[in-house]
Design a protein around this motif. Structure first.
Motif, PDB file in Angstrom:
ATOM      1  N   GLY B 188       1.670   9.952  -0.667  1.00 45.75           N
ATOM      2  CA  GLY B 188       1.523   8.783   0.442  1.00 45.75           C
ATOM      3  C   GLY B 188       2.479   7.680  -0.060  1.00 45.75           C
ATOM      4  O   GLY B 188       2.370   6.479   0.600  1.00 45.75           O
ATOM      5  N   ARG B 189       3.385   7.608  -0.740  1.00 47.77           N
ATOM      6  CA  ARG B 189       4.158   6.510  -1.400  1.00 47.77           C
ATOM      7  C   ARG B 189       5.581   7.147  -0.711  1.00 47.77           C
ATOM      8  O   ARG B 189       6.509   7.604  -1.682  1.00 47.77           O
ATOM      9  CB  ARG B 189       4.106   6.140  -2.751  1.00 47.77           C
ATOM     10  N   PHE B 337       4.676   0.140  -3.618  1.00 46.61           N
ATOM     11  CA  PHE B 337       3.266  -0.279  -3.335  1.00 46.61           C
ATOM     12  C   PHE B 337       3.297  -1.103  -1.942  1.00 46.61           C
ATOM     13  O   PHE B 337       2.395  -1.412  -1.523  1.00 46.61           O
ATOM     14  CB  PHE B 337       2.816  -1.226  -4.217  1.00 46.61           C
ATOM     15  N   PRO B 341      -1.126   1.693   1.991  1.00 46.48           N
ATOM     16  CA  PRO B 341      -1.321   2.617   3.013  1.00 46.48           C
ATOM     17  C   PRO B 341      -1.737   2.151   4.409  1.00 46.48           C
ATOM     18  O   PRO B 341      -1.822   3.025   5.297  1.00 46.48           O
ATOM     19  CB  PRO B 341      -2.446   3.505   2.079  1.00 46.48           C
ATOM     20  N   MET B 342      -2.243   1.177   4.451  1.00 47.32           N
ATOM     21  CA  MET B 342      -2.650   0.651   5.635  1.00 47.32           C
ATOM     22  C   MET B 342      -1.473  -0.058   6.440  1.00 47.32           C
ATOM     23  O   MET B 342      -1.803  -0.834   7.314  1.00 47.32           O
ATOM     24  CB  MET B 342      -4.042  -0.181   5.782  1.00 47.32           C
ATOM     25  N   GLU B 343      -0.452  -0.162   5.755  1.00 47.73           N
ATOM     26  CA  GLU B 343       0.662  -0.719   6.248  1.00 47.73           C
ATOM     27  C   GLU B 343       0.581  -2.410   6.572  1.00 47.73           C
ATOM     28  O   GLU B 343       0.922  -2.932   7.280  1.00 47.73           O
ATOM     29  CB  GLU B 343       1.227  -0.082   7.723  1.00 47.73           C
ATOM     30  N   LYS B 344      -0.127  -2.761   5.527  1.00 47.75           N
ATOM     31  CA  LYS B 344      -0.360  -4.209   5.179  1.00 47.75           C
ATOM     32  C   LYS B 344       0.534  -4.573   4.018  1.00 47.75           C
ATOM     33  O   LYS B 344       0.920  -3.861   3.088  1.00 47.75           O
ATOM     34  CB  LYS B 344      -1.613  -4.606   4.975  1.00 47.75           C
TER      35      LYS B 344
END
Lengths: 164, 385, 270
Positions: B188-189, B337, B341-344
């Motif tokens: 996921g990164r 980072f 993952p929630m694109e915040k």
């Protein structure tokens, strides 16, 4: 005695004349004293104190309710005294790692007499032994062990909390 | 040989005292961290690795770069490097010491660190990283110490040492490869999910490590009677030049793939680092300084005149160290980072205690380095006399 | 996997010979493994596979809040915005950093980044999508954990052994869903109402949703499902007659970041 000392190859130069005395004494003794002081440091606070051996305390409401002759832990007292830590670790692994491939399973502990107990420190052990300071800590302090169970696990189980 | 580390000039004792003082200060703050937890740092649920792991990654590179003096000496019989291999190996020992300490300092439960060996888990890259790092530490201590001891007594080192030296060459590559795999295998990164991660790590390592070694050689020459040698420094400078150029090239390879493919998961991280995202742009000036500085330095290094002048060379080496540190330490960790993952976007900055603990670990590393270099240099001086 | 050395050499040699690198060799050694990470595992007789369906047709802000609150209450999840003692109050950005959450609402573009577009129903954009651990079939967090502190159970639950966790946070980097939280700070001063049926945590370990493993063991539904008034459906994916299967069969559902191959087991009906 011969001035020159010998071995199998013959005579060697004269034995070196070194004055017989204790070299670097003040450093050696100072170092030794510092070392001994450091080793003794942990014992100093307890010098001259007598620490009473722990006394088993069973006067909790739940235990008092049980008739004297039926007062029996899930295993014999002697066994519990020697093995409760390993038993708790087994319980923990059995409960947490239930259903892991190849792991031991089970949320229950079966005593030799066939009785089943929920494998839970808070909800089984602490229910009877609700006097943590007297029952657990007293002995742990005496033998100077500091189990960190209570960093997470609560001293009061669900049943007791609901009863209140 | 250890007795050589115990006697020295006043300046030597002063240096040791200063390093020990800084280490002690960091240690005090670490005790505080043990008590209150990692909340003492600037990390959080979104940026969950920070300064500590960044230093760790960077220093694995410095450690691996010892291979750049060992390889020419052992594989190509480049005799001139015989004089500096020991400096490279001891630099690796100090660097790995710092790496291991940084990992330990970053752990939430250092009291349970032995669980890694109690429940060995080969599917975790972390498991392999611990093995290769400790193995590399051991290899360099054994090789460095034995070779030095043999040199002191003017005898040839035993055969098994030569064998271990050969082993240490691929081992050095492995430590940085495995460290890159810590990041490059996470689904996921987007910033880390790149096959060129390990090559990039190696190129920046071979730029930064020898740069540091050049600076150390210059210091050793200035303050002791042992001269690591002009030729040696110039050869290292060539290594630095090539590695920096390759590192810049790799970076632009990455930029091309990410921005030509236009896949948002990968682009967003670069956008955060180089332009800012959602109005947050704390790292933008650092990143531009890093990549522009690195490119300019690489070009300047290709000029033999600048390289031959040891003053300009030292400055360029300093730039390489600084720019690769920003790229691989600061940028790599935070960039991976952010966004989450929630694109915040949650930004990261180290806190003062975190920085002090970090400096404390560096002081520990330089303490080890100073002691080891003192032994090595004393023996070399003794041989010359 | 019963494979002896001889057979290994045979297969390895064969695959090299035939130039079947990559997936080819994989297919010979562990057939179906590559597909397994992409598609749900075939049902085995008598094996349970827990899964959850979030029915966004029944979800509203109030329900989402209730679900999260129910979960966080019975698991003693701290709320750093609400200290027991006002002395321990923290500034909002720090609260955000230390936050521990097992299940929480998020807007569509955060729950499904990249899937949103300007012409989708306005109401969908603002629905509270409940996010939690996906209990993936192919979980990266389990793959990266150096101590097996996080492990996959045979019934599909990805569980945490907090007694074993060393706090390296590799799993937090590995999880593509942001489902994991770390105990940056001692949580106890921030648990207003300690629930006696579940332990609290110490500093330095990672935690996350466990699909209420402790409640399932007592034949109870997960706490969030109980509080959801039907918006959350939970059950055995391998049981054809289960409610999850029926719901999935009836409505079209999506999952988070399927392209990453983790095979998440929380389904969203939109």
């Amino acid at each position: 005695m011969d001035e020159k000392y010998k071995n199998e190859f013959g005579a060697f130069a004269p034995r070196p004349q070194v004055e017989k005395k204790f070299y670097n004494g003040k450093y050696i003794f100072a170092g030794l004293i510092v070392f001994l002081a450091m080793v003794a440091l942990p014992f100093l606070p307890n010098v001259g104190k007598t620490i009473p051996p722990p006394v088993r305390q069973l006067d909790t409401p739940v235990i008092q309710k049980i008739a004297e002759k039926d007062r029996q832990c899930i295993m014999p007292t002697e066994w519990m005294r020697a093995n409760h830590m390993q038993m708790l670790i087994d319980w923990r692994d059995n409960v947490v790692r239930t259903n892991e491939k190849g792991a031991p399973n089970g949320r229950y502990f079966k005593a030799p007499d066939g009785q089943k107990f929920l494998a839970s420190l808070t909800n089984t052990c602490m229910e009877c032994h609700s006097n943590k300071e007297k029952f657990c800590d007293q002995c742990h302090n005496y033998v100077a062990v500091a189990p960190n169970c209570w960093g997470c696990h609560l001293t009061e189980g669900k049943k007791l909390a609901e009863a209140k | 040989m250890l007795e050589k580390a115990l006697v020295g000039t006043k300046r030597y004792y002063m240096l040791l005292a200063i390093l020990m003082g800084i280490f002690a200060l960091g240690f005090l703050f670490y005790l505080r961290q043990l008590q209150v937890g990692l909340s003492i740092t600037g990390m959080g649920r979104d940026v969950s690795w920070g300064f500590y792991i960044a230093q760790f990654t960077y220093l694995v590179g410095v450690a691996a770069s010892a291979v750049m003096v060992v390889l020419p000496y052992y594989l190509h019989n480049y005799k001139a490097f015989g004089r500096v291999t020991i400096l490279g190996e001891f630099l690796a020992v100090a660097a790995v010491t710092m790496c291991v300490t940084f990992v330990l300092v970053d752990m939430g439960r250092p009291d349970r660190v032995m669980n890694v060996f109690k429940y060995p888990t080969p599917n975790s890259v972390m498991f392999w990283d611990i093995i290769v790092l400790n193995g590399y530490l051991l290899l360099n201590i054994v090789i460095g110490w034995n070779v030095l001891e043999c040199e002191r007594h003017s005898v040839a080192p035993p055969k098994w040492i030569k064998f271990l030296s050969y082993v240490s060459i691929p081992w050095a590559v492995s430590i940085h490869t495995v460290t890159a795999f810590l990041y490059a295998g996470l689904p996921g990164r987007g910033y880390w999910l790149t096959a060129i991660m390990a090559p990039r790590f190696l190129s920046s390592a071979f730029a930064a490590g020898p740069s540091l070694l050049i600076l150390l050689c210059l210091l050793v020459r200035k303050y002791t009677k042992f001269d690591p040698g002009k030729e040696q420094i110039q050869s290292l400078a060539k290594v630095v030049t090539y590695a920096t150029l390759i590192n810049v090239f790799f970076f632009f390879c990455e930029v091309f793939t990410v921005f030509y493919s236009q896949i948002p998961d990968h682009m967003l991280h670069f956008q955060y680092l180089f332009a800012g995202l959602a109005g947050k742009s704390r790292l933008v000036p650092f990143m531009w300084f890093s990549i522009v500085g690195m490119t300019v330095t690489a070009i300047l290094l290709t000029n033999p005149k600048l390289r031959r002048n040891e003053n300009t060379l030292a400055m360029l080496c300093g730039m390489v160290i600084l720019t690769t540190w920003i790229d691989k330490g600061l940028g790599l960790m935070t960039g991976g980072f952010v966004p989450n993952p929630m694109e915040k976007v949650t930004e990261y900055a180290p806190t003062i205690p975190e920085a002090l603990i970090t400096i404390g670990v560096w002081a520990l590393g330089f303490l080890v380095l100073t002691l080891l270099y003192k032994v090595a240099v004393s023996i070399k001086e003794e041989l010359k006399a | 996997m019963g494979i002896d050395r001889r057979e290994f050499i045979r297969i390895a040699g064969l695959s090299t010979l035939l130039g079947l690198g990559g997936k080819g060799a994989f297919e010979l050694l562990r057939p179906g493994q590559v597909e397994a990470s992409m598609a749900a595992k075939p049902a085995a007789e008598g094996v349970v596979r827990w899964a959850m369906v979030v029915n966004m047709r029944k979800m509203d802000d109030d329900t989402a809040k209730k679900c999260a609150a129910a979960c966080h209450r019975v698991h003693n999840v701290p709320n750093f915005a609400q200290p027991k003692d006002p002395k321990d109050a923290l500034p909002p950005d720090i609260v955000n950093r230390y936050e521990v959450k097992w299940i929480w609402p998020e807007h569509f573009h955060n729950a499904f980044p990249g899937e949103e577009h300007p012409h989708m129903p306005e109401q969908m954009k603002n629905l509270p999508f409940l996010l939690l651990c996906n209990h993936c079939d192919n979980p990266p967090c389990v793959r990266v954990c150096p101590t097996k502190a996080t492990f996959r159970r045979e019934d599909g639950i990805v569980n945490m052994d907090m007694h074993r966790c060393i706090g390296c946070r590799f799993c937090m980097a590995g999880c593509p869903f942001g489902a994991r939280s770390f105990n940056w700070k001692d949580p106890r001063p921030y648990i207003t109402d300690t629930y006696p049926g579940y332990p609290t945590r110490e500093i330095g370990m990672v935690e996350k949703c466990t699909f209420c493993a402790e409640r399932l063991a007592q034949n109870m539904m997960p706490a969030c499902v109980e509080a959801s008034s039907g918006a959350l459906v939970f059950g055995d994916l391998n049981d054809e007659r289960s409610q999850v299967r029926a719901t999935l069969k009836r409505y079209f559902s999506i999952r988070r970041k399927v392209h990453l191959g983790t095979n998440p087991q929380v389904y969203y009906i939109v």
